[in-house]
Design a protein around this motif. Structure first.
Motif, short mmCIF file in Angstrom:
data_model
loop_
_atom_site.label_atom_id
_atom_site.label_comp_id
_atom_site.label_asym_id
_atom_site.label_seq_id
_atom_site.Cartn_x
_atom_site.Cartn_y
_atom_site.Cartn_z
N GLY A 339 21.27 35.08 39.25
CA GLY A 339 21.72 35.60 37.96
C GLY A 339 22.59 36.83 38.10
N CYS A 340 22.24 37.72 39.02
CA CYS A 340 23.05 38.92 39.24
C CYS A 340 24.42 38.57 39.81
CB CYS A 340 22.32 39.89 40.17
SG CYS A 340 20.85 40.64 39.46
N GLN A 341 24.47 37.63 40.75
CA GLN A 341 25.74 37.25 41.35
C GLN A 341 26.66 36.58 40.35
OE1 GLN A 341 24.88 34.90 44.80
NE2 GLN A 341 23.91 36.58 45.91
N GLU A 342 26.12 35.72 39.49
CA GLU A 342 26.95 34.98 38.55
C GLU A 342 27.46 35.87 37.41
OE1 GLU A 342 24.64 31.73 37.20
OE2 GLU A 342 24.83 30.57 39.05
N VAL A 343 26.63 36.76 36.91
CA VAL A 343 26.99 37.54 35.72
C VAL A 343 27.53 38.92 36.09
CG1 VAL A 343 26.16 38.47 33.53
CG2 VAL A 343 25.25 36.31 34.39
N LEU A 344 26.79 39.65 36.94
CA LEU A 344 27.16 41.03 37.24
C LEU A 344 28.16 41.13 38.38
CD1 LEU A 344 23.64 42.71 36.98
CD2 LEU A 344 25.36 42.38 35.19
N GLY A 345 27.93 40.38 39.45
CA GLY A 345 28.78 40.49 40.63
C GLY A 345 28.37 41.65 41.52
N LYS A 346 28.78 41.60 42.78
CA LYS A 346 28.43 42.65 43.73
C LYS A 346 29.29 43.88 43.52
CE LYS A 346 27.10 39.22 47.19
NZ LYS A 346 27.39 38.63 48.51
N ARG A 347 28.64 45.03 43.60
CA ARG A 347 29.36 46.28 43.44
C ARG A 347 30.06 46.61 44.75
NH1 ARG A 347 26.11 51.55 41.68
NH2 ARG A 347 25.40 51.39 43.84
N LYS A 348 31.38 46.68 44.71
CA LYS A 348 32.16 46.90 45.92
C LYS A 348 32.39 48.38 46.20
CE LYS A 348 34.70 42.57 45.26
NZ LYS A 348 36.03 41.97 45.11
N ARG A 349 32.43 49.18 45.17
CA ARG A 349 32.91 50.54 45.37
C ARG A 349 32.34 51.45 44.29
NH1 ARG A 349 34.74 53.29 49.30
NH2 ARG A 349 35.56 51.28 49.98
N GLU A 350 31.98 52.66 44.71
CA GLU A 350 31.62 53.67 43.74
C GLU A 350 32.87 54.06 42.95
OE1 GLU A 350 28.69 54.80 43.06
OE2 GLU A 350 27.59 53.79 44.68
N HIS A 351 32.73 54.26 41.66
CA HIS A 351 33.88 54.61 40.85
C HIS A 351 33.56 55.81 39.98
CE1 HIS A 351 31.85 52.82 37.36
NE2 HIS A 351 31.57 51.82 38.13
N LYS A 352 34.56 56.34 39.37
CA LYS A 352 34.39 57.52 38.53
C LYS A 352 33.49 57.18 37.34
CE LYS A 352 38.88 59.43 39.79
NZ LYS A 352 38.31 60.53 40.57
N PRO A 353 32.67 58.14 36.91
CA PRO A 353 31.70 57.83 35.85
C PRO A 353 32.33 57.51 34.51
CG PRO A 353 31.73 60.19 36.33
CD PRO A 353 32.57 59.53 37.38
N TRP A 354 33.59 57.94 34.30
CA TRP A 354 34.18 57.73 32.99
C TRP A 354 34.88 56.38 32.86
CZ3 TRP A 354 39.41 57.16 33.55
CH2 TRP A 354 40.01 57.76 34.65
N ILE A 355 34.95 55.61 33.93
CA ILE A 355 35.58 54.29 33.85
C ILE A 355 34.60 53.30 33.24
CG2 ILE A 355 36.68 52.46 35.16
CD1 ILE A 355 37.46 54.48 37.22
N SER A 356 35.02 52.63 32.20
CA SER A 356 34.15 51.69 31.51
C SER A 356 34.16 50.33 32.21
CB SER A 356 34.60 51.52 30.05
OG SER A 356 35.90 50.95 30.00
N ALA A 357 33.15 49.54 31.87
CA ALA A 357 33.08 48.20 32.44
C ALA A 357 34.24 47.33 31.97
CB ALA A 357 31.75 47.55 32.06
N THR A 358 34.73 47.61 30.76
CA THR A 358 35.88 46.85 30.25
C THR A 358 37.12 47.07 31.12
OG1 THR A 358 35.00 47.09 28.01
CG2 THR A 358 37.31 46.46 28.23
N THR A 359 37.35 48.31 31.54
CA THR A 359 38.49 48.60 32.40
C THR A 359 38.36 47.91 33.75
OG1 THR A 359 38.78 50.74 31.32
CG2 THR A 359 39.84 50.44 33.46
N LEU A 360 37.16 47.91 34.32
CA LEU A 360 36.96 47.25 35.61
C LEU A 360 37.23 45.75 35.49
CD1 LEU A 360 33.69 49.04 36.82
CD2 LEU A 360 36.04 49.46 37.55
N ARG A 361 36.82 45.16 34.39
CA ARG A 361 37.10 43.73 34.19
C ARG A 361 38.61 43.49 34.06
NH1 ARG A 361 32.74 40.50 33.13
NH2 ARG A 361 30.78 41.54 32.57
N LYS A 362 39.30 44.38 33.38
CA LYS A 362 40.75 44.23 33.23
C LYS A 362 41.45 44.33 34.58
CE LYS A 362 41.10 45.85 28.44
NZ LYS A 362 41.63 44.58 27.92
N ILE A 363 40.95 45.19 35.47
CA ILE A 363 41.54 45.32 36.80
C ILE A 363 41.35 44.02 37.59
CG2 ILE A 363 41.34 46.52 39.01
CD1 ILE A 363 40.69 49.06 37.47
N GLU A 364 40.16 43.43 37.47
CA GLU A 364 39.92 42.16 38.15
C GLU A 364 40.80 41.06 37.57
OE1 GLU A 364 38.14 41.60 40.77
OE2 GLU A 364 37.50 43.68 40.93
N GLU A 365 40.98 41.05 36.24
CA GLU A 365 41.85 40.06 35.62
C GLU A 365 43.30 40.24 36.06
OE1 GLU A 365 41.24 40.48 31.48
OE2 GLU A 365 39.19 39.66 31.50
#
Length: 449
Positions: A339-365
C-alpha cells in the motif's frame, strides 16, 4: 550524523574517491540557473538518482566563491562574479556527495567560468583533479575566448603529471566526427561538424594530452547530443568530459542521460571512471526504505491510502485460525508495504519543510512530460509533447512560489503572535528562519600542509 554501525571516528575519517575495484560516476550539466527556488533540491535529487559522486554545474548564476552544504547533505562548491552588485550571470560549481566531500583535499575558484578540485584516490601517490569549465559561446569576441583558454591552460599546468585529470563542462564546442589531425585525442564517434570553438577546444586538448571521451565510445545520436534547440529540431554535442591520455583506460564510458530533468535545454552527461577495467558484482543489501508520508496531509491521498490498505487487509480474513503467527505477520507486512509503495512511494530525498506535496507531484509529472518529449517519434508528436512540457514547467514554478509565499506568511504571523505574547525565544527563532541561515564564507583554496 553517522551511518548504521559506523562510529563517530570512522564518520570523520578521510575517504578515497577512486579505487581499482569500485567505479566512480561523475557528470556535468548546464542547469541554466541555480538562482531559483528549489532548483538545488531538484539537482540534488537527480544526482542521487543517477548515483553520482561528483556533478559539475554550469551557468549557476550565483555570485561570490563559497562552500555550503545543502539540506539534503550534499556539499556545493561554486564560483561566480566577485564584484559587488555583479549580475547573476555565468557561474560554475561542483556538487559533491558525502563520500566525495570526505575525499576532498582542496578546491580553488578561478572566476565565473572555471573551478578546480583535488581528491584523494586509493593509490596514495595519485590524486584526482577535476576542472569544471563554462566556455564562451561561439559568437563571443575572440578576446573573450582567448582569455578563457589562457586561464584554462594555467589551471591545467598546475596539475601534476602523475595525477588523474578530468576536464569537463559546457565548452560550447562542436568537435565533430572528423578526427584528422587529432587522432591521438579524439575518436570518430563525435557528432556534427567542428566549429570555431571546437578548433580551440581540440587544440588545448592536444596540447595537454587530453582524450575527449564523448568521441571515443560508440553510442546512438540521442546519447551523444548534449543540447537541443527550443524547437526540438537541432541537436549538438557541446558538453564534454575529457581525461589525460595516461589514464585513458580508466574511463569506461561517456554518454548522455536524457531522463534527468531540471527544466534545462542541456542533457546530463555522465562518465564512469575506474582505475582498472575489472568488473565487480555489486553487493546486494536489504535496505529499509522510508515513504512519502507527507502525502497523507492531503485528504485525497489519505483516502486513497486507507482504501488501498483496507483492500490488502482483506487477505487476512482468508488465513483462518490455523495460520501461524509468522504467516499472519508476513501478510500484514506485505499489505502495509504494498500500500505504501503504490500510493505514497519511496522517499528519495529530504526536502525543505515549506514544499507541499502538490508541488512534489507536479515535479514528478514534469519529469514524465520530458520523457514523453524524448520518446516522441514524429515532429507533430514532439511539438505537442514539448508544449505540454513547457506548461508543466510553468506550473511547477507557480506552485513553488505559492508554497514559499505561504511559508513566509505563516512565519511572519507566528513572529507577530510571539511578540504579542512576549515569547522572545520563539520570536528570535522565527526571525532566524525568515532571515535564513547562511554559512560563513571560507577560503576557497586549502593548504595541504
Amino acid at each position: 550524523m553517522t551511518q548504521c554501525g559506523e562510529s563517530r571516528k570512522e564518520a570523520t575519517k578521510p575517504r578515497n574517491l577512486l579505487s581499482t575495484r569500485k567505479t566512480t560516476r561523475l557528470g556535468t550539466w548546464n542547469v541554466r540557473t541555480m538562482y531559483e527556488a528549489v532548483k538545488a533540491l531538484q539537482v540534488a535529487r537527480e544526482m542521487e538518482g543517477y548515483q553520482l559522486d561528483i556533478l559539475g554545474l554550469c551557468e549557476t548564476r550565483w555570485t561570490n566563491a563559497e562552500e555550503c552544504q545543502l539540506a539534503s547533505g550534499e556539499t556545493v562548491l561554486y564560483s561566480g562574479h566577485l564584484e559587488e552588485n555583479s549580475p547573476h550571470t555565468e557561474g560554475v560549481g561542483i556538487l559533491l556527495s558525502t563520500h566525495a566531500k570526505r575525499a576532498l583535499i582542496g578546491w580553488k575558484a578561478e572566476g565565473p567560468r572555471l573551478i578546480s578540485d583535488e581528491f584523494r584516490s586509493r593509490k596514495k601517490d595519485i590524486n584526482l583533479h577535476v576542472i569544471q569549465g563554462y566556455a564562451p559561446t561561439n559568437d563571443k569576441d575572440q578576446d573573450v575566448k582567448e582569455t578563457f583558454y589562457k586561464m584554462l591552460q594555467n589551471t591545467i599546468e598546475q596539475v601534476r603529471r602523475k595525477d588523474i585529470l578530468i576536464l569537463m563542462g559546457d565548452f560550447n564546442a562542436k568537435v565533430g566526427s572528423d578526427n584528422v589531425g587529432f587522432e591521438e585525442i579524439m575518436g570518430k564517434h563525435g557528432l556534427g561538424v567542428r566549429n570555431e570553438n571546437g578548433e580551440l577546444f581540440a587544440e588545448i586538448c592536444a596540447t595537454n594530452g587530453l582524450m575527449i571521451g564523448g568521441t571515443v565510445f560508440p553510442h546512438k545520436q540521442t546519447h551523444k547530443s548534449t543540447w537541443v534547440s527550443p524547437d526540438q529540431q537541432t541537436e549538438n554535442q557541446i558538453d564534454h568530459i575529457c581525461v589525460n591520455k595516461k589514464f585513458r583506460k580508466s574511463m569506461r564510458d561517456v554518454r548522455v542521460y536524457r531522463g534527468a530533468d531540471v527544466a534545462s535545454d542541456h542533457h546530463l552527461l555522465i562518465s564512469t571512471i575506474q582505475l582498472k577495467l575489472k568488473r565487480r558484482q555489486g553487493i546486494v543489501n536489504n535496505h529499509r526504505y522510508r515513504y512519502n508520508v507527507e502525502f497523507l496531509r492531503e485528504p485525497s491521498s489519505r483516502e486513497e491510502f486507507n482504501v488501498a490498505v483496507k483492500n490488502r487487509f482483506q487477505v487476512l480474513e482468508t488465513l483462518g485460525e490455523d495460520s501461524s503467527v509468522e504467516e499472519t505477520w508476513e501478510a500484514t507486512k506485505e499489505g502495509w508495504t504494498t500500500g505504501c509503495q503504490e500510493v505514497l512511494g519511496k522517499r528519495k530525498r529530504e526536502h525543505k519543510p515549506w514544499i507541499s506535496a502538490t508541488t512534489l507531484r507536479k515535479i514528478e509529472e514534469r519529469k514524465k512530460k520530458k520523457d514523453q518529449v524524448n520518446r516522441s517519434k514524429t515532429r507533430a508528436a514532439k511539438a505537442k509533447a514539448q508544449e505540454e512540457y513547457t506548461k508543466a514547467i510553468k506550473e511547477v514554478k507557480v506552485s513553488v512560489r505559492k508554497d514559499k509565499r505561504n511559508y513566509v506568511d505563516d512565519l511572519a504571523r507566528g513572529a507577530e503572535e510571539a511578540a504579542g505574547a512576549g515569547n522572545m525565544r520563539g520570536l528570535y527563532e522565527t526571525t532566524k528562519k525568515l532571515a535564513g541561515r547562511y554559512k560563513n564564507a571560507e577560503v576557497p583554496e586549502k593548504d595541504k600542509e
